[in-house]
Design a protein around this motif. Structure first.
Motif, PDB file in Angstrom:
ATOM      1  N   TYR A  45       0.827  -1.198   0.000  1.00 24.08           N
ATOM      2  CA  TYR A  45       0.000   0.000   0.000  1.00 24.08           C
ATOM      3  C   TYR A  45       0.863   1.250   0.000  1.00 24.08           C
ATOM      4  CZ  TYR A  45       0.886   0.520   5.043  1.00 24.08           C
ATOM      5  OH  TYR A  45       1.471   0.685   6.265  1.00 24.08           O
ATOM      6  N   ILE A  46       0.226   2.349  -0.405  1.00 27.28           N
ATOM      7  CA  ILE A  46       0.831   3.675  -0.367  1.00 27.28           C
ATOM      8  C   ILE A  46      -0.104   4.544   0.453  1.00 27.28           C
ATOM      9  CG2 ILE A  46       1.505   5.702  -1.699  1.00 27.28           C
ATOM     10  CD1 ILE A  46       2.016   3.803  -4.053  1.00 27.28           C
ATOM     11  N   ARG A  47       0.456   5.309   1.391  1.00 25.36           N
ATOM     12  CA  ARG A  47      -0.386   6.133   2.257  1.00 25.36           C
ATOM     13  C   ARG A  47       0.184   7.539   2.371  1.00 25.36           C
ATOM     14  NH1 ARG A  47      -1.843   3.385   7.481  1.00 25.36           N
ATOM     15  NH2 ARG A  47      -3.589   2.774   6.212  1.00 25.36           N
ATOM     16  N   LEU A  48      -0.695   8.523   2.272  1.00 25.67           N
ATOM     17  CA  LEU A  48      -0.335   9.894   2.602  1.00 25.67           C
ATOM     18  C   LEU A  48      -0.558  10.022   4.099  1.00 25.67           C
ATOM     19  CD1 LEU A  48       0.526  12.737   1.826  1.00 25.67           C
ATOM     20  CD2 LEU A  48      -1.858  13.230   1.258  1.00 25.67           C
ATOM     21  N   LYS A  49       0.511   9.841   4.853  1.00 21.19           N
ATOM     22  CA  LYS A  49       0.432   9.749   6.310  1.00 21.19           C
ATOM     23  C   LYS A  49       0.195  11.103   6.969  1.00 21.19           C
ATOM     24  CE  LYS A  49       1.129   7.305  10.102  1.00 21.19           C
ATOM     25  NZ  LYS A  49       0.119   6.447  10.602  1.00 21.19           N
ATOM     26  N   GLN A  50       0.929  12.129   6.561  1.00 15.74           N
ATOM     27  CA  GLN A  50       0.772  13.431   7.206  1.00 15.74           C
ATOM     28  C   GLN A  50       1.067  14.549   6.210  1.00 15.74           C
ATOM     29  OE1 GLN A  50       3.507  14.318  10.435  1.00 15.74           O
ATOM     30  NE2 GLN A  50       1.871  15.378  11.503  1.00 15.74           N
ATOM     31  N   LEU A  51       0.259  15.600   6.270  1.00 14.72           N
ATOM     32  CA  LEU A  51       0.441  16.763   5.413  1.00 14.72           C
ATOM     33  C   LEU A  51       0.035  17.994   6.203  1.00 14.72           C
ATOM     34  CD1 LEU A  51       1.020  17.875   2.516  1.00 14.72           C
ATOM     35  CD2 LEU A  51      -1.442  17.645   2.117  1.00 14.72           C
ATOM     36  N   GLN A  52       0.877  19.025   6.173  1.00 13.57           N
ATOM     37  CA  GLN A  52       0.555  20.281   6.848  1.00 13.57           C
ATOM     38  C   GLN A  52       0.775  21.436   5.880  1.00 13.57           C
ATOM     39  OE1 GLN A  52       3.029  22.380   9.996  1.00 13.57           O
ATOM     40  NE2 GLN A  52       1.380  21.526  11.269  1.00 13.57           N
ATOM     41  N   LEU A  53      -0.225  22.291   5.779  1.00 16.45           N
ATOM     42  CA  LEU A  53      -0.142  23.501   4.971  1.00 16.45           C
ATOM     43  C   LEU A  53      -0.368  24.681   5.908  1.00 16.45           C
ATOM     44  CD1 LEU A  53      -2.369  22.382   1.974  1.00 16.45           C
ATOM     45  CD2 LEU A  53       0.120  22.431   2.058  1.00 16.45           C
ATOM     46  N   GLY A  54       0.517  25.663   5.829  1.00 17.01           N
ATOM     47  CA  GLY A  54       0.393  26.813   6.713  1.00 17.01           C
ATOM     48  C   GLY A  54       0.792  28.092   6.016  1.00 17.01           C
ATOM     49  N   TYR A  55       0.391  29.192   6.630  1.00 12.78           N
ATOM     50  CA  TYR A  55       0.731  30.502   6.105  1.00 12.78           C
ATOM     51  C   TYR A  55       1.068  31.415   7.273  1.00 12.78           C
ATOM     52  CZ  TYR A  55       0.457  34.924   3.625  1.00 12.78           C
ATOM     53  OH  TYR A  55       0.750  36.139   3.093  1.00 12.78           O
ATOM     54  N   THR A  56       2.218  32.058   7.183  1.00 10.78           N
ATOM     55  CA  THR A  56       2.632  33.032   8.184  1.00 10.78           C
ATOM     56  C   THR A  56       2.283  34.421   7.664  1.00 10.78           C
ATOM     57  OG1 THR A  56       4.427  31.585   8.881  1.00 10.78           O
ATOM     58  CG2 THR A  56       4.587  33.900   9.521  1.00 10.78           C
TER      59      THR A  56
END
Length: 108
Positions: free
Chosen positions: A29-40
């Motif tokens: 399997y392939i998994r997108l485990k964690q993703l974070q998008l932010g803006y300062t």
């Protein structure tokens, strides 16, 4: 000869004592485990509201899983075991939950 299922025989006391590959599946399997998008927020905008820094973000965990032909709930559950015979047995565990978090980091 070309049967897909093993033969059912109530008098067979031999076959159920030995391991079989009948239930073995490809759990690749392939998994997108964690993703974070932010803006300062730029400092020039923050001076007006007396803030030193401000960052907003969204973070997701276990967002997407692709498994080719796995019939269970989660191919990543039960991938380890304490003995050679129990390694890789999924055991019907609960799937890994998807989480989406929103956050704000600020400093005065």
């Amino acid at each position: 000869k070309d049967a897909k299922l093993p033969k059912l025989d109530l008098n067979d006391t031999y076959s159920n004592k030995y391991a079989s590959d009948y239930f073995v599946e490809d759990a690749t399997y392939i998994r997108l485990k964690q993703l974070q998008l932010g803006y300062t927020i730029p400092r020039a905008l923050l001076d007006r509201v007396k803030l030193t820094s401000l960052r907003v973000y969204v973070q997701g965990e276990n967002l997407w899983t692709w498994a080719k032909e796995f019939s269970g709930l989660d191919p990543g559950v039960g991938i380890s075991g304490d003995t050679d015979l129990s390694m890789g047995i999924s055991g019907g565990g609960t799937p890994t939950p998807r989480q989406i978090l929103f956050g704000v980091n600020l400093a005065f």
